[in-house]
Design a protein around this motif. Structure first.
Motif, short mmCIF file in Angstrom:
data_model
loop_
_atom_site.label_atom_id
_atom_site.label_comp_id
_atom_site.label_asym_id
_atom_site.label_seq_id
_atom_site.Cartn_x
_atom_site.Cartn_y
_atom_site.Cartn_z
N GLY A 16 -26.14 -23.99 13.43
CA GLY A 16 -26.59 -24.42 14.76
C GLY A 16 -25.82 -23.73 15.88
O GLY A 16 -26.18 -23.84 17.05
N GLY A 17 -24.75 -23.02 15.52
CA GLY A 17 -23.97 -22.30 16.53
C GLY A 17 -24.73 -21.07 17.03
O GLY A 17 -25.69 -20.63 16.40
N GLU A 18 -24.28 -20.52 18.17
CA GLU A 18 -25.03 -19.42 18.79
C GLU A 18 -24.14 -18.23 19.12
O GLU A 18 -23.02 -18.39 19.59
CB GLU A 18 -25.67 -19.91 20.10
N LEU A 19 -24.72 -17.04 18.89
CA LEU A 19 -24.13 -15.80 19.39
C LEU A 19 -24.74 -15.53 20.76
O LEU A 19 -25.97 -15.57 20.91
CB LEU A 19 -24.50 -14.65 18.44
N TRP A 20 -23.89 -15.26 21.75
CA TRP A 20 -24.37 -14.83 23.07
C TRP A 20 -23.87 -13.40 23.24
O TRP A 20 -22.67 -13.13 23.12
CB TRP A 20 -23.82 -15.72 24.19
N PHE A 21 -24.81 -12.51 23.54
CA PHE A 21 -24.50 -11.08 23.49
C PHE A 21 -25.14 -10.36 24.67
O PHE A 21 -26.25 -10.71 25.09
CB PHE A 21 -25.06 -10.53 22.17
N ALA A 22 -24.45 -9.34 25.18
CA ALA A 22 -25.06 -8.48 26.20
C ALA A 22 -24.52 -7.07 26.06
O ALA A 22 -23.36 -6.87 25.66
CB ALA A 22 -24.75 -9.00 27.60
N THR A 23 -25.37 -6.11 26.37
CA THR A 23 -24.93 -4.72 26.43
C THR A 23 -25.79 -3.95 27.43
O THR A 23 -26.95 -4.28 27.64
CB THR A 23 -25.02 -4.02 25.04
N ASP A 24 -25.18 -2.91 28.01
CA ASP A 24 -25.93 -2.01 28.88
C ASP A 24 -26.37 -0.80 28.09
O ASP A 24 -27.09 0.05 28.60
CB ASP A 24 -25.05 -1.54 30.04
N PHE A 25 -25.89 -0.67 26.86
CA PHE A 25 -26.21 0.48 26.02
C PHE A 25 -27.44 0.09 25.21
O PHE A 25 -27.34 -0.50 24.13
CB PHE A 25 -25.01 0.81 25.13
N ARG A 42 -29.71 -8.75 27.12
CA ARG A 42 -28.95 -9.98 26.84
C ARG A 42 -29.72 -10.80 25.81
O ARG A 42 -30.95 -10.85 25.87
CB ARG A 42 -28.79 -10.83 28.11
N LEU A 43 -29.00 -11.46 24.94
CA LEU A 43 -29.70 -12.29 23.95
C LEU A 43 -28.84 -13.46 23.50
O LEU A 43 -27.61 -13.47 23.70
CB LEU A 43 -30.13 -11.45 22.74
N ARG A 44 -29.54 -14.42 22.92
CA ARG A 44 -28.88 -15.54 22.24
C ARG A 44 -29.47 -15.61 20.83
O ARG A 44 -30.68 -15.46 20.66
CB ARG A 44 -29.17 -16.85 22.97
N ALA A 45 -28.63 -15.79 19.85
CA ALA A 45 -29.12 -15.92 18.47
C ALA A 45 -28.53 -17.18 17.87
O ALA A 45 -27.31 -17.36 17.85
CB ALA A 45 -28.73 -14.71 17.65
N ARG A 46 -29.42 -18.07 17.43
CA ARG A 46 -28.97 -19.34 16.87
C ARG A 46 -28.86 -19.20 15.36
O ARG A 46 -29.77 -18.69 14.71
CB ARG A 46 -30.02 -20.41 17.24
N SER A 47 -27.77 -19.66 14.82
CA SER A 47 -27.50 -19.47 13.39
C SER A 47 -27.75 -20.74 12.60
O SER A 47 -27.29 -21.82 12.97
CB SER A 47 -26.04 -19.05 13.21
N SER A 48 -28.49 -20.58 11.50
CA SER A 48 -28.60 -21.70 10.57
C SER A 48 -27.91 -21.30 9.26
O SER A 48 -28.12 -21.90 8.23
CB SER A 48 -30.07 -22.03 10.31
N THR A 49 -27.12 -20.23 9.37
CA THR A 49 -26.50 -19.66 8.18
C THR A 49 -25.54 -20.63 7.50
O THR A 49 -24.79 -21.33 8.15
CB THR A 49 -25.72 -18.38 8.57
N THR A 50 -25.61 -20.60 6.18
CA THR A 50 -24.64 -21.34 5.38
C THR A 50 -23.98 -20.31 4.47
O THR A 50 -24.27 -19.13 4.56
CB THR A 50 -25.36 -22.39 4.51
N ALA A 51 -23.13 -20.76 3.59
CA ALA A 51 -22.46 -19.80 2.69
C ALA A 51 -23.40 -19.30 1.59
O ALA A 51 -23.03 -18.45 0.79
CB ALA A 51 -21.24 -20.46 2.07
N ASP A 52 -24.62 -19.80 1.55
CA ASP A 52 -25.60 -19.40 0.55
C ASP A 52 -25.84 -17.89 0.59
O ASP A 52 -26.23 -17.36 1.63
CB ASP A 52 -26.90 -20.17 0.86
#
Ligand SMILES: C[S@@+](CC[C@H](N)C(=O)[O-])C[C@H]1O[C@@H](n2cnc3c(N)ncnc32)[C@H](O)[C@@H]1O
Length: 244
Positions: free
Chosen positions: A153-162, A209-219
């Motif tokens: 449920g955590g999120e990556l918030w990311f931005a780049t000009d490249f 710019r983006l946001r990516a929501r994670s549902s990742t587990t150790a699976d």
């Protein structure tokens, strides 16, 4: 919790040949004058992590705006690390943990998994030459390591000009089975966050710019399909202390 930790000479990071940094793991566990009790439960609560905070404008602002949360920042450049440490102390901040050192090393060798609600990565070095692209922070081989800090449920918030790098990051993230990616149309609601963002917005450069929501587990089925073929390892070569 102490305000800052310092990676110092004494070990070698072998995570990636290009990313060798001196590191002393003793600095990441209770050190002089600290007891293990002081560190008990330190990873509980709401954590946010920023990798490559640069001059630290956003990390400091965010730590001040959210005193109920805890913040962990990584920066390899000593000058920036010291700059933010000085400013954070001047503001009396007590919810910020600063690490001068290579984030990938700390993530692979030292830190627990799945403790953060938000991971901030703004304007990471794009390494545009193809022979240098393996040094990128977000790459199929490093993605699961980097996103491993996020709790489900955590999120990556990311931005780049490249934009080339940004589009590659979108592609990599969208190929990940445990991520839901949302492009941010236009500026963040809170405006320019970092120094680079403020500068580039003033210059009128396009920014992805983006946001990516994670549902990742150790699976293992939840790992990046390209990342699974890579091997990441971290080894420390502790030098013996000099003779007394
Ligand atoms: C282009 S600057 C952007 C700084 C800041 N995020 C901003 O937007 O103003 C990238 C920063 O990330 C730092 N950095 C790059 N890779 C890193 C890593 N693996 N661990 C820690 N810091 C890193 C660099 O030292 C540099 O200060």
């Amino acid at each position: 919790m102490r305000l800052e930790m310092l990676f110092s000479a004494g070990g070698q990071n072998r995570l990636l040949p290009s990313l060798r940094q001196p590191l002393n793991l003793d600095d990441l566990i209770p050190g002089d004058g600290e007891s293990a009790d002081e560190w008990a439960g330190v990873w509980d609560g709401e954590w946010e992590v920023e990798i490559g905070f640069g001059k630290g404008r956003y990390l400091l602002e965010r730590a001040l705006a959210h005193p109920e949360r805890r913040f962990l920042g990584f920066e390899v450049v000593s000058k920036y690390f010291r700059m933010l440490r000085r400013r954070a102390r001047a503001h009396g901040v007590d919810n910020l943990l600063l690490v001068r050192g290579e984030a990938l090393y700390a993530l692979s060798a030292v830190l627990p998994k799945a403790f953060a609600s938000i991971l901030h990565i703004y304007f990471p070095d794009p390494w545009p030459k193809s022979r240098h692209q393996r040094r990128r922070l977000l790459d199929p081989k490093t993605l699961d390591l980097v996103l491993g800090v996020l709790r489900p449920g955590g999120e990556l918030w990311f931005a780049t000009d490249f934009i080339d790098y940004g589009e590659r990051v979108v592609e990599i993230l969208r190929a990940h089975p445990g991520l839901d990616v949302e492009i941010q149309p236009g500026p963040w609601p809170d405006g320019a966050r970092t120094n680079y963002e403020a500068k580039y917005m003033q210059e009128g450069r396009p920014i992805l710019r983006l946001r990516a929501r994670s549902s990742t587990t150790a699976d293992p089925a939840q790992l990046h399909p390209e990342g699974k073929i890579g091997v990441l390892s971290a080894v420390t070569n502790r030098r013996p202390p000099p003779p007394a």
